[in-house]
Write a protein that holds these residues in place. Structure first.
Motif, PDB file in Angstrom:
ATOM      1  N   LEU A 179      17.208 -20.025 -11.981  1.00 34.57           N
ATOM      2  CA  LEU A 179      15.835 -19.988 -11.482  1.00 34.57           C
ATOM      3  C   LEU A 179      14.828 -19.799 -12.606  1.00 34.57           C
ATOM      4  O   LEU A 179      13.703 -20.299 -12.534  1.00 34.57           O
ATOM      5  N   VAL A 180      15.222 -19.021 -13.599  1.00 39.47           N
ATOM      6  CA  VAL A 180      14.357 -18.845 -14.766  1.00 39.47           C
ATOM      7  C   VAL A 180      15.209 -18.921 -16.026  1.00 39.47           C
ATOM      8  O   VAL A 180      16.421 -18.741 -15.988  1.00 39.47           O
ATOM      9  N   ARG A 181      14.552 -19.218 -17.121  1.00 40.23           N
ATOM     10  CA  ARG A 181      15.215 -19.162 -18.425  1.00 40.23           C
ATOM     11  C   ARG A 181      14.308 -18.390 -19.368  1.00 40.23           C
ATOM     12  O   ARG A 181      13.094 -18.562 -19.348  1.00 40.23           O
ATOM     13  N   ARG A 182      14.924 -17.571 -20.191  1.00 44.49           N
ATOM     14  CA  ARG A 182      14.153 -16.784 -21.138  1.00 44.49           C
ATOM     15  C   ARG A 182      13.793 -17.619 -22.354  1.00 44.49           C
ATOM     16  O   ARG A 182      14.643 -18.321 -22.891  1.00 44.49           O
ATOM     17  N   LEU A 183      12.537 -17.554 -22.760  1.00 46.19           N
ATOM     18  CA  LEU A 183      12.138 -18.257 -23.975  1.00 46.19           C
ATOM     19  C   LEU A 183      12.242 -17.300 -25.151  1.00 46.19           C
ATOM     20  O   LEU A 183      12.801 -17.609 -26.187  1.00 46.19           O
ATOM     21  N   THR A 184      11.672 -16.113 -24.978  1.00 40.75           N
ATOM     22  CA  THR A 184      11.753 -15.065 -25.990  1.00 40.75           C
ATOM     23  C   THR A 184      11.510 -13.748 -25.255  1.00 40.75           C
ATOM     24  O   THR A 184      11.382 -13.746 -24.038  1.00 40.75           O
ATOM     25  N   ALA A 185      11.491 -12.643 -25.992  1.00 37.59           N
ATOM     26  CA  ALA A 185      11.440 -11.338 -25.336  1.00 37.59           C
ATOM     27  C   ALA A 185      10.304 -11.244 -24.318  1.00 37.59           C
ATOM     28  O   ALA A 185       9.133 -11.388 -24.655  1.00 37.59           O
ATOM     29  N   GLY A 186      10.683 -11.038 -23.064  1.00 38.33           N
ATOM     30  CA  GLY A 186       9.687 -10.824 -22.022  1.00 38.33           C
ATOM     31  C   GLY A 186       8.886 -12.049 -21.638  1.00 38.33           C
ATOM     32  O   GLY A 186       7.842 -11.932 -21.004  1.00 38.33           O
ATOM     33  N   ILE A 187       9.374 -13.240 -21.999  1.00 42.13           N
ATOM     34  CA  ILE A 187       8.650 -14.475 -21.698  1.00 42.13           C
ATOM     35  C   ILE A 187       9.632 -15.503 -21.130  1.00 42.13           C
ATOM     36  O   ILE A 187      10.655 -15.790 -21.756  1.00 42.13           O
ATOM     37  N   PHE A 188       9.313 -16.016 -19.947  1.00 45.32           N
ATOM     38  CA  PHE A 188      10.261 -16.856 -19.217  1.00 45.32           C
ATOM     39  C   PHE A 188       9.679 -18.197 -18.780  1.00 45.32           C
ATOM     40  O   PHE A 188       8.491 -18.311 -18.519  1.00 45.32           O
ATOM     41  N   THR A 189      10.574 -19.169 -18.693  1.00 43.07           N
ATOM     42  CA  THR A 189      10.235 -20.445 -18.066  1.00 43.07           C
ATOM     43  C   THR A 189      10.706 -20.400 -16.618  1.00 43.07           C
ATOM     44  O   THR A 189      11.823 -19.942 -16.347  1.00 43.07           O
ATOM     45  N   TRP A 190       9.855 -20.854 -15.715  1.00 43.48           N
ATOM     46  CA  TRP A 190      10.262 -20.965 -14.311  1.00 43.48           C
ATOM     47  C   TRP A 190      10.888 -22.337 -14.121  1.00 43.48           C
ATOM     48  O   TRP A 190      10.211 -23.357 -14.243  1.00 43.48           O
ATOM     49  N   MET A 191      12.162 -22.364 -13.808  1.00 46.94           N
ATOM     50  CA  MET A 191      12.857 -23.619 -13.561  1.00 46.94           C
ATOM     51  C   MET A 191      12.526 -24.092 -12.138  1.00 46.94           C
ATOM     52  O   MET A 191      11.975 -23.327 -11.344  1.00 46.94           O
ATOM     53  N   PRO A 192      12.872 -25.342 -11.794  1.00 46.90           N
ATOM     54  CA  PRO A 192      12.383 -25.911 -10.534  1.00 46.90           C
ATOM     55  C   PRO A 192      12.570 -25.039  -9.291  1.00 46.90           C
ATOM     56  O   PRO A 192      11.616 -24.842  -8.536  1.00 46.90           O
ATOM     57  N   PHE A 193      13.761 -24.501  -9.076  1.00 41.44           N
ATOM     58  CA  PHE A 193      13.974 -23.738  -7.843  1.00 41.44           C
ATOM     59  C   PHE A 193      13.287 -22.375  -7.911  1.00 41.44           C
ATOM     60  O   PHE A 193      12.815 -21.849  -6.898  1.00 41.44           O
ATOM     61  N   GLY A 194      13.248 -21.790  -9.107  1.00 46.53           N
ATOM     62  CA  GLY A 194      12.548 -20.513  -9.267  1.00 46.53           C
ATOM     63  C   GLY A 194      11.067 -20.688  -8.988  1.00 46.53           C
ATOM     64  O   GLY A 194      10.433 -19.865  -8.327  1.00 46.53           O
ATOM     65  N   LEU A 195      10.530 -21.777  -9.475  1.00 49.92           N
ATOM     66  CA  LEU A 195       9.107 -22.049  -9.267  1.00 49.92           C
ATOM     67  C   LEU A 195       8.801 -22.207  -7.776  1.00 49.92           C
ATOM     68  O   LEU A 195       7.750 -21.784  -7.305  1.00 49.92           O
ATOM     69  N   LYS A 196       9.744 -22.794  -7.048  1.00 50.04           N
ATOM     70  CA  LYS A 196       9.518 -22.939  -5.602  1.00 50.04           C
ATOM     71  C   LYS A 196       9.376 -21.572  -4.939  1.00 50.04           C
ATOM     72  O   LYS A 196       8.546 -21.381  -4.052  1.00 50.04           O
ATOM     73  N   VAL A 197      10.197 -20.627  -5.377  1.00 47.02           N
ATOM     74  CA  VAL A 197      10.112 -19.271  -4.824  1.00 47.02           C
ATOM     75  C   VAL A 197       8.749 -18.666  -5.169  1.00 47.02           C
ATOM     76  O   VAL A 197       8.047 -18.123  -4.304  1.00 47.02           O
TER      77      VAL A 197
END
Length: 573
Positions: free
Chosen positions: A31-49
């Motif tokens: 649902l999410v992937r970490r880019l760096t400390a405390g910063i995340f990318t919302w992947m498609p299904f996570g973004l839907k949530v």
RNA sequence: CGGGGUGUAGCUCAGCUUGGUAGAGCGCUUGCUUCGGGAGCAAGAGGUCGCAGGUUCGAAUCCUGUCACCCCGACCA
């Protein structure tokens, strides 16, 4: 959505650096992937949530009469200098410099910007009250981001700011926001509590927090069913014991306790219960000296309460071991009230016991049979401790219980702090300039996603509350290669469900059944349908409820109605 | 910021103590067999061992520096 057309990677193994379940499952479910400390990318299904949460928040804010704006994420230093927060906010503020060497920050909150908007736009009391809100990305440069989305540095927040001519109007909006928040969390299907809270640095008169209940919550909240009292443990009042202090019955004695420093050790060595001991904590005082605080052995100090004492320095600071020894003559662990040379303030409960054990102000020794008044002066009394389960409720309705919660919302009455500092005034009925009265109302939108998982998961993965689920229903197609009939049936069901307005995830991948089942459980969509060889021959699909595990066979022609019925009963519940 | 720890393949990790030129499982690619709860076999692709210096005939391994990340403390949605 057709899964075969979306790259979706799940993790079988738990990523090493994910400490809490929500973080683990967010990563494992892709649902999410970490880019760096405390910063995340919302992947498609996570973004839907995330979008589903935002939609509920937006609807309820609009319903409550708030009006949406979108303020800049990057804010000029000048604005923050006006309120003095450029210097006071500290390292939490991410500062940026542009090519002209001008200072900016990435907004951690928007009081300054909204007040700037207000002072330009609002001129007459006739325009009040107004409640502006936005859903936006914030950045707080946390010293230690952790727990995935729970304490990210970059996060999404709904923040609202209301402007009023008087306190009465603020009260009305504040109340409306409290009700809107309750509606939001109820609609999202979360178990939550609203509690009285410390308004902290932001200041202002009243403040209420909204907590999603979960074992892993960072906050403790005290509540009582009998009188609906609920407060953050920082705030929950510990009532003084009603029974008077017993008379002394034991003589004062000094005993050697060379190995015992902590209350547990002392209690074990002397074979007394911790609640028959008094412990002394030495903290820094406001006058440059130290202050001693007495607590019953089984109680813990409440920092917020201690800080409210005029003699105690803010922030609460424990005195260094060297300072303790020079001020009391004894190392930490052996400080006691008898012959104590520093000012002493005692918690009500510590004052209510007789014949107790305490340090003797001499390394390696404790006193037994200590009594207030007889052996020591009677110290000043105060509420210094955290309440514990079973304490009487300040509301008078019975005993307190303690639950753990994740703070997902906070509403404040700000007063005129910012409007005065930034001269946000309107003309009142008499044509006189008056600073506006402000309220502010926050919801941690991205944190809600994590909190929902903390509250709703099992050994196989996430168990989304329906309203937050990335999909309404997931449709697994088994053996599509071997059975054209299965594929055709699945397609027709997909069309049927989509046509009924449902958000459907069609697992049409060329994957083994075990993989599909396991990943469906991980993703946590509340309703699952399986189309396979077995059922299709009889015109049936298999339904399974993610939360309860209950299974049922449903005629293919009736699936749409069947699922819709489930969704509406869930919504009504 | 103070204290502790870790950096080796996309992920989880072994190898480091005692230098000799790179490993496992999962994932990925291809083929065959499978197919109702994260398949089996076979063949592959993939790593400047965080980075920079140094010691050495030779460094993932030893030394120095540096960066990143994680964990424990005070703040917050």
């Amino acid at each position: 959505m057709r899964l075969s057309q979306i790259p979706w990677n799940t993790l079988k193994e738990t990523p090493a650096d994910a400490e809490v379940v929500s973080h683990q499952l967010l990563l494992r479910a892709g649902l999410v992937r970490r880019l760096t400390a405390g910063i995340f990318t919302w992947m498609p299904f996570g973004l839907k949530v995330l979008r589903k949460v935002e939609a509920v928040v937006r609807e309820e804010m609009n319903r409550a009469g708030a009006v949406e704006v979108l303020m800049p994420a990057v804010q000029p230093a000048e604005l923050w200098q006006e309120t003095g927060r450029w210097d006071r906010y500290g390292d939490l503020l991410l500062r940026i410099r542009d090519r002209h060497e001008r200072d900016y920050c990435f907004g951690p909150t928007h009081e300054e910007v909204i007040t700037e908007v207000a002072r330009r736009e609002l001129r007459s009391y006739r325009q009040l009250p107004v409640n502006y809100y936005q859903i936006q990305t914030k950045f707080r440069d946390e010293i230690r981001p952790r727990f995935g989305l729970m304490r990210a540095r970059e996060f999404i927040m709904k923040d609202a700011y209301s402007f009023h001519l008087d306190q009465a109007s603020l009260e009305t909006t504040y109340q409306a926001m409290a009700e809107a928040y309750a509606r939001i969390f109820r609609r999202l299907g979360l178990r939550f509590r609203s509690v009285e809270a410390d308004s902290g640095e932001i200041g202002g008169a009243r403040s209420q927090e909204f907590h999603v209940l979960a074992e892993s919550g960072e906050d403790a909240i005290a509540w009582c069913d009998g009188d609906s009292y609920a407060a953050n443990i920082e705030m929950a009042a510990a009532l003084p014991p009603s029974a008077p202090r017993p008379d002394p019955s034991a003589a004062l004695a000094k005993v050697a306790t060379p190995k015992s420093r902590s209350i547990d050790e002392v209690a074990a060595e002397l074979k007394v219960a911790p609640e028959r001991c008094v412990k002394i904590l030495v903290v820094e005082g406001t006058d440059g000296g130290v202050v001693a605080l007495a607590l019953r052995g089984d109680h813990s100090l409440n920092a917020a309460k201690a800080q409210r004492l005029s003699q105690v320095k803010t922030p609460l600071t424990l005195a260094s071991p060297e300072r303790v020894t020079s001020a009391t003559g004894a190392p930490t662990g052996f400080v006691g009230p008898v012959g104590l040379r520093v000012p002493l303030i005692a918690d009500h409960s510590a004052l209510a016991i007789a014949d107790f054990v305490a340090g003797a102000n001499e390394a390696g020794f404790h006193h037994t049979g200590v009594n207030w008044g007889r052996d020591t002066p009677v110290p000043a009394a105060a509420d210094l401790r955290n309440v514990v389960a079973g304490d009487p409720s300040p509301g008078g309705g019975g005993a307190l219980a303690i639950a753990r919660g994740i703070e997902v919302g906070h509403i404040f009455q700000l007063g005129d702090k910012y409007s005065r500092a930034m001269n946000a005034v309107v003309l009142d009925e008499d044509g006189k300039e008056r600073p506006t009265i402000m309220g502010c109302y926050g919801i941690g939108v991205s944190r809600i996603v994590a909190a929902a998982i903390e509250q709703n998961h099992d050994a196989n993965g996430i168990v989304w509350p329906g309203p937050m689920s990335p999909f309404d229903v997931t449709l697994l197609v088994l053996n599509p290669k071997n059975a054209e009939a299965v594929t055709a049936a699945a397609e027709s069901i997909y069309v049927q469900l989509s046509g009924a307005g449902l958000d459907v995830l069609l697992d049409d991948r060329d994957a083994r059944p075990g993989v599909k089942f396991a990943e469906a459980d991980l993703l946590g969509v509340p309703h699952r349908l399986v189309v396979g060889d077995r059922g299709v021959r009889e015109g049936l699909v298999e339904y399974r409820n993610r939360a309860s595990g209950a299974e049922e066979k449903v005629a293919i022609d009736d699936v749409g109605k069947f699922i819709l019925a489930r969704l509406s009963t869930a919504a009504a519940a």
